[in-house]
Every structure is written in C-alpha cells, then in structure tokens.
Design an enzyme around this catalytic site. Sequence first.
Site, PDB file in Angstrom:
ATOM      1  N   ASN A 160       0.873  -1.186   0.000  1.00  0.00           N
ATOM      2  CA  ASN A 160       0.000   0.000   0.000  1.00  0.00           C
ATOM      3  C   ASN A 160       0.907   1.231   0.000  1.00  0.00           C
ATOM      4  O   ASN A 160       1.510   1.564   1.016  1.00  0.00           O
ATOM      5  CB  ASN A 160      -0.876  -0.026   1.267  1.00  0.00           C
ATOM      6  CG  ASN A 160      -1.703   1.241   1.431  1.00  0.00           C
ATOM      7  OD1 ASN A 160      -1.820   2.035   0.493  1.00  0.00           O
ATOM      8  ND2 ASN A 160      -2.272   1.438   2.614  1.00  0.00           N
ATOM      9  N   LYS A 173       0.142   4.232  -0.280  1.00  0.00           N
ATOM     10  CA  LYS A 173      -0.514   5.399   0.323  1.00  0.00           C
ATOM     11  C   LYS A 173      -0.316   6.643  -0.562  1.00  0.00           C
ATOM     12  O   LYS A 173      -0.269   6.539  -1.775  1.00  0.00           O
ATOM     13  CB  LYS A 173       0.000   5.626   1.749  1.00  0.00           C
ATOM     14  CG  LYS A 173      -0.068   4.369   2.610  1.00  0.00           C
ATOM     15  CD  LYS A 173       0.040   4.663   4.068  1.00  0.00           C
ATOM     16  CE  LYS A 173       0.206   3.364   4.838  1.00  0.00           C
ATOM     17  NZ  LYS A 173       0.054   3.497   6.260  1.00  0.00           N
ATOM     18  N   HIS A 225      -9.629   1.186   4.979  1.00  0.00           N
ATOM     19  CA  HIS A 225      -8.352   1.364   5.681  1.00  0.00           C
ATOM     20  C   HIS A 225      -8.572   2.302   6.871  1.00  0.00           C
ATOM     21  O   HIS A 225      -9.335   3.271   6.770  1.00  0.00           O
ATOM     22  CB  HIS A 225      -7.308   1.945   4.720  1.00  0.00           C
ATOM     23  CG  HIS A 225      -5.918   1.876   5.272  1.00  0.00           C
ATOM     24  ND1 HIS A 225      -5.465   2.741   6.229  1.00  0.00           N
ATOM     25  CD2 HIS A 225      -4.889   1.021   5.024  1.00  0.00           C
ATOM     26  CE1 HIS A 225      -4.210   2.433   6.534  1.00  0.00           C
ATOM     27  NE2 HIS A 225      -3.839   1.391   5.816  1.00  0.00           N
ATOM     28  N   GLU A 239      -6.871   4.606   8.074  1.00  0.00           N
ATOM     29  CA  GLU A 239      -6.564   6.028   7.850  1.00  0.00           C
ATOM     30  C   GLU A 239      -7.766   6.741   7.248  1.00  0.00           C
ATOM     31  O   GLU A 239      -8.037   7.906   7.552  1.00  0.00           O
ATOM     32  CB  GLU A 239      -5.313   6.160   6.966  1.00  0.00           C
ATOM     33  CG  GLU A 239      -4.053   5.792   7.742  1.00  0.00           C
ATOM     34  CD  GLU A 239      -2.855   5.419   6.880  1.00  0.00           C
ATOM     35  OE1 GLU A 239      -2.925   5.511   5.650  1.00  0.00           O
ATOM     36  OE2 GLU A 239      -1.829   5.016   7.482  1.00  0.00           O
ATOM     37  N   GLU A 245      -5.555  -5.119  10.755  1.00  0.00           N
ATOM     38  CA  GLU A 245      -4.561  -4.054  10.887  1.00  0.00           C
ATOM     39  C   GLU A 245      -4.808  -3.293  12.190  1.00  0.00           C
ATOM     40  O   GLU A 245      -5.602  -2.337  12.206  1.00  0.00           O
ATOM     41  CB  GLU A 245      -4.681  -3.083   9.720  1.00  0.00           C
ATOM     42  CG  GLU A 245      -4.391  -3.702   8.371  1.00  0.00           C
ATOM     43  CD  GLU A 245      -3.760  -2.684   7.444  1.00  0.00           C
ATOM     44  OE1 GLU A 245      -2.635  -2.916   7.005  1.00  0.00           O
ATOM     45  OE2 GLU A 245      -4.366  -1.631   7.194  1.00  0.00           O
ATOM     46  N   GLY A 266       2.257   2.154  10.778  1.00  0.00           N
ATOM     47  CA  GLY A 266       3.198   3.260  10.616  1.00  0.00           C
ATOM     48  C   GLY A 266       3.922   3.646  11.896  1.00  0.00           C
ATOM     49  O   GLY A 266       4.563   4.693  11.961  1.00  0.00           O
ATOM     50  N   SER A 269       3.271  -2.314  10.394  1.00  0.00           N
ATOM     51  CA  SER A 269       4.727  -2.309  10.568  1.00  0.00           C
ATOM     52  C   SER A 269       5.383  -3.638  10.192  1.00  0.00           C
ATOM     53  O   SER A 269       6.337  -4.069  10.849  1.00  0.00           O
ATOM     54  CB  SER A 269       5.089  -1.905  12.007  1.00  0.00           C
ATOM     55  OG  SER A 269       4.636  -0.586  12.265  1.00  0.00           O
TER      56      SER A 269
HETATM   57  C1  PEP Z   1      -0.891   0.014   5.975  1.00  0.00           C
HETATM   58  O1  PEP Z   1      -0.808   1.058   5.375  1.00  0.00           O
HETATM   59  O2  PEP Z   1      -1.888  -0.696   5.787  1.00  0.00           O
HETATM   60  C2  PEP Z   1       0.190  -0.389   6.873  1.00  0.00           C
HETATM   61  C3  PEP Z   1       0.089  -1.528   7.475  1.00  0.00           C
HETATM   62  O3  PEP Z   1       1.238   0.491   7.026  1.00  0.00           O
HETATM   63  P1  PEP Z   1       2.672   0.161   7.699  1.00  0.00           P
HETATM   64  O4  PEP Z   1       3.155  -1.136   7.110  1.00  0.00           O
HETATM   65  O5  PEP Z   1       3.522   1.318   7.355  1.00  0.00           O
HETATM   66  O6  PEP Z   1       2.436   0.018   9.182  1.00  0.00           O
END
Ligand code: PEP
Length: 259
Positions: A9, A11, A95, A97, A167, A173, A213
Amino acid sequence: MRTPLIVGNWKMHGTLGEARALATALRDGLKRPGRVEVAVCPPYTALAAVGEILAGSPIALGAQNCHHAPSGPHTGEIAPPMLVELGCRFVICGHSERRRELGETDEQIRLKVAAALGHDLTPILCVGETGDERRQGLTFTTVEGQLRAGLAGLEPAALGRCVLAYEPVWAIGTGLNATPAQAAEVHGYLRGLLSEVSSKETAQSMRILYGGSVKGDNADVLLAEHEIDGALVGGASLAAPGFIAIVRKAARGAASRGE
Ligand code: PEP
C-alpha cells in the site's frame, strides 16, 4: 492450502517518476515470486503508468479505495469500473486512515465491498482496533463489528471472494508490530466469525492478511503463523529491496509448509 498474498500500500507517496521506478524495480526483482501472490496499490495518479509497467508480470495492480457507485456526481471520487479499466484486480476498503481521517463509516465500507465484488475486483476489507480499544479489552468487539458490517448482506460465494486484513491501528506506521501471537489470536477469532457468516469451508479458503509495521526482519515470524495468510505492507513497500524481501520470505514459508 491458502496461497499467501503480499500487498503493498503505497498510500499518498510517490511522484509519477518515483512510482515508475519502484514498479520497474519490483517487476525486475520479482520475475518468479514463487508460491505467493503479490499486488501493489499505488496512488490513483500512478495507476495507469504502474499498470503498464506491470502488465504481463506476476504482480497485480490494486487501488487504495473506490466509490460504491459505478458513475455519477461524486466530485473527486473514482468508480470501480474506472479501476477495472486500468487493470486493477484488488481494492483496499476501509483502511483505518480513511476511517479516521475521512470518517468513513461501516455502511460506506459495506457499499464499497459490494461494489468492488460487483465489478470483479477483490476487496481487501481492513479491520482493526485502536490502542485505546485494545487497552480497554475491546479488540474482539471492534473487529467483530467491522467484519460483520463490512460483509453484511453478501451471498456466500461473493463473501468467499473477499480478502480480510487485520490491521491494529496502533501498529500502522508506528514501527510497533503486533506480536505473532497477538495477531494469530485475532486472526483465529476473525476466521471463526467468517465461519459463522458463511461456512466453515468458505472461511478456511479465505485469506486474512496482517498489516501493521511489517518489514523484512519481522515478516517471517508473522507469516509463520498458520492463521496469517500474508501481509498488507505500508512503509516497507516503498523501497523495492525491502518489499521483495517480504515477498521472498512469504514464498519460502509457503514452500516449507507445502502450500
Ligand atoms: C498500511 O498502510 O496498511 C500499513 C500496514 O502500514 P505500515 O506497514 O507502514 O504500518
């Protein structure tokens, strides 16, 4: 049994030039990824260019979001058929975010999941608790509500075409991943729910990804968990060597389990 799926992803990162360079490096570095499915979700502005670079490669194209309507007066939105036209096969729905920053509701996410399926896109439905919810013992309540709402009303066959991504919001992040045991516990719970809303066979066939992460140096322990069927990768998908390392670990894990 379940082929692992690794999804990058990207982003809101990358100029067109940067997206092209990353896609080219992934295409050249993952000519034969092995027993693993791979997809990348660039920003909308780079979908066409990345799709052209990845055409004919084993790396699939996905989008980070879609609107639920096929067209209409929705300024700034992108409809599922537009994604299909660009060669997308996956779309991320819900997601955290977007839930947090844009106030996306469970009902909107349900509509997106159904619309994606209606256009032969595979929705990747994201669920996950915040840090506060985990501390208050609300992890299972939160993910259950999100799963039931996001998949509500789907026929069993359509439901079985979805991918789920667990998630935990506190892990996205932050560099602080869930431990394999924490993730596996929630994945097991989610699979039990999938059995309830579809059938045991359908639930066993569906992939539940972990996201939060994931990096080259923690991917193998997370992916070694029987319940973790791949990863949704944010930050570590922005550099080809790191993302390729995760894909290789997933493929090795699958090969060693005889999947
Ligand atoms: C994500 O954007 O779904 C995500 C898991 O980000 P990261 O791997 O940076 O934690």
